[in-house]
Design an enzyme around this catalytic site. Structure first.
Site, PDB file in Angstrom:
ATOM      1  N   ASP A  56       1.086 -14.645 -12.065  1.00 11.23           N
ATOM      2  CA  ASP A  56       1.603 -13.750 -13.104  1.00 11.23           C
ATOM      3  C   ASP A  56       2.079 -12.461 -12.460  1.00 11.23           C
ATOM      4  O   ASP A  56       2.482 -12.460 -11.308  1.00 11.23           O
ATOM      5  CB  ASP A  56       0.528 -13.524 -14.184  1.00 11.23           C
ATOM      6  CG  ASP A  56      -0.695 -12.770 -13.672  1.00 11.23           C
ATOM      7  OD1 ASP A  56      -0.992 -12.832 -12.460  1.00 11.23           O
ATOM      8  OD2 ASP A  56      -1.370 -12.102 -14.492  1.00 11.23           O
TER       9      ASP A  56
ATOM     10  N   GLY B 231      -2.746  -9.294  -8.976  1.00 11.83           N
ATOM     11  CA  GLY B 231      -2.348  -8.042  -9.592  1.00 11.83           C
ATOM     12  C   GLY B 231      -1.951  -6.969  -8.594  1.00 11.83           C
ATOM     13  O   GLY B 231      -1.170  -6.072  -8.924  1.00 11.83           O
TER      14      GLY B 231
ATOM     15  N   GLY C   7      -6.494  -8.499 -10.338  1.00 18.55           N
ATOM     16  CA  GLY C   7      -7.135  -8.018 -11.549  1.00 18.55           C
ATOM     17  C   GLY C   7      -8.637  -8.245 -11.476  1.00 18.55           C
ATOM     18  O   GLY C   7      -9.133  -9.016 -10.653  1.00 18.55           O
TER      19      GLY C   7
ATOM     20  N   GLU D 109      -3.839 -17.824  -7.801  1.00 15.64           N
ATOM     21  CA  GLU D 109      -4.325 -18.085  -9.160  1.00 15.64           C
ATOM     22  C   GLU D 109      -4.758 -19.522  -9.410  1.00 15.64           C
ATOM     23  O   GLU D 109      -5.701 -19.778 -10.177  1.00 15.64           O
ATOM     24  CB  GLU D 109      -3.249 -17.677 -10.170  1.00 15.64           C
ATOM     25  CG  GLU D 109      -3.051 -16.181 -10.315  1.00 15.64           C
ATOM     26  CD  GLU D 109      -2.256 -15.542  -9.177  1.00 15.64           C
ATOM     27  OE1 GLU D 109      -2.195 -14.313  -9.124  1.00 15.64           O
ATOM     28  OE2 GLU D 109      -1.702 -16.293  -8.329  1.00 15.64           O
TER      29      GLU D 109
END
Length: 349
Positions: free
Chosen positions: A146, A115, A67, A138
């Site tokens: 995630d 992502g 992301g 992360e």
């Protein structure tokens, strides 16, 4: 369909092609890309003239680096509303890819992180290469894996997923296949020909012509010490076991974990273990949405992105500063319901 220069949408010979198109940012995902992918996939799901989807990334560096975390950083500093909205839409897309009614081919070449894993690794035909550099990194920015990452990590053989989650270290295409993040291996220098064959000949013929047996997975070869060292109840137990194992890869893993956000490590350990007990990708994404919404309010998320990507001093000042200082209550606070929670009830009707 809405035109969007950040994700190129086309159809050739019954194949819907999605090209992530921010090569200077290694195709990092933004709101427009998530919206564009979602719109195209929903349209194609009901279009009998499209039988296959092909996901690829522009440029030479990789499919997708994750992301757009600098945008998330600015959102976090302003209260986090934009970040929460982005994750909400992104996780709906991840789940939709996971249950997509048509063949979904993801070319996981070069850098595929965060992502990028979310838009690729839930597809039905996942192709890794000799240049694949995959990671769920992360914890290095005070965040929690995630995009359905904890679903995949928790289902990897033994403790390989925990090792990847707590170190944040990249792994190879061969490792990705061994860990359940990918299915097929195509040499990088033949990937363009493979993609063209998907369009002209169909997925099965393309795989038959270009997929080869992957090399041995380096991570799988180290499962004995990984399973042993990551069996501990807490991050502190795991680090102690890694240190006790002596010099070499275990010590290197301990050194890497020592640089990560202590609270993110503790929450990640709990998140992966919870994900193992949840039945569906959607159940896991709902839990991940809670940890993401908690992260955006945390000190370490802003501080981690500042240190790694904004000021780039590579010297984050974590709070709590040590693994020993993280309490069970600190961890539990990451799993409280979000307001509003992510839900798939409307999606599944």
């Amino acid at each position: 369909m809405t035109q969007n220069e950040d994700v190129l949408v086309s159809v050739r010979n019954g194949v819907g092609i999605l090209t992530l198109n921010r090569p200077k940012a290694i195709n990092s995902l933004n709101d427009a890309m998530v919206a564009g992918m979602s719109e195209a996939l929903h349209a194609w799901a009901d279009d009998d003239s499209v039988h296959t989807v092909l996901l690829t990334g522009a440029g030479e560096r990789g499919l997708c680096a994750g992301g757009d975390v600098v945008a998330l950083y600015h959102s976090a500093k302003a209260g986090g509303a934009d970040a929460r909205r982005f994750w909400f839409d992104e996780y709906l897309l991840n789940a939709y890819i996971g249950r997509y009614p048509k063949t979904y081919v993801a070319l996981m070449d070069g850098i595929v992180m965060g992502g990028g894993v979310g838009v690729a690794a839930h597809g039905s035909v996942r192709v890794a290469t000799d240049t694949t550099k995959m990671a769920m990194p992360e914890v290095g920015i005070g965040f929690i894996p995630d995009v359905g990452g904890t679903y995949l990590l928790s289902r990897a053989p033994g403790a390989l997923g925990l090792h990847a989650a707590l170190t944040g270290a990249p792994f190879s295409g061969a490792d990705a296949i061994a860990m359940g993040f990918a299915d097929h291996y195509v040499p990088h220098d033949q990937l363009a020909d493979f993609a063209e064959a998907v369009v002209t000949d169909g997925v099965n013929k393309a795989l038959a012509a270009y997929a080869i047996d992957p090399p041995a997975s380096p991570l799988l070869a180290q499962r004995d010490w990984i399973d042993e060292c990551y069996a501990g109840d807490t991050v502190a137990d795991i680090v102690a076991a890694l240190r006790a194992h002596g010099a070499g890869p275990a010590a290197e893993a301990a050194d890497l974990i020592a640089t990560r956000s202590p609270i993110a490590l503790a929450v990640t350990l709990e998140a992966v273990r919870r994900a193992a007990k949840l039945e569906t990708l959607e159940d896991v994404l709902c839990e991940e949405y809670r940890t993401s919404c908690a992260s955006v309010k945390s000190h370490d998320f802003v501080e981690g992105i500042r240190a790694q990507l904004v000021d780039k001093d590579r010297n984050p000042q974590w709070d709590p500063a040590s693994i020993a200082a993280v309490t069970p209550a600190d961890v539990e606070a990451y799993f409280v319901p979000a307001e509003p929670d992510l839900t798939f009830q409307e999606e599944n009707k």
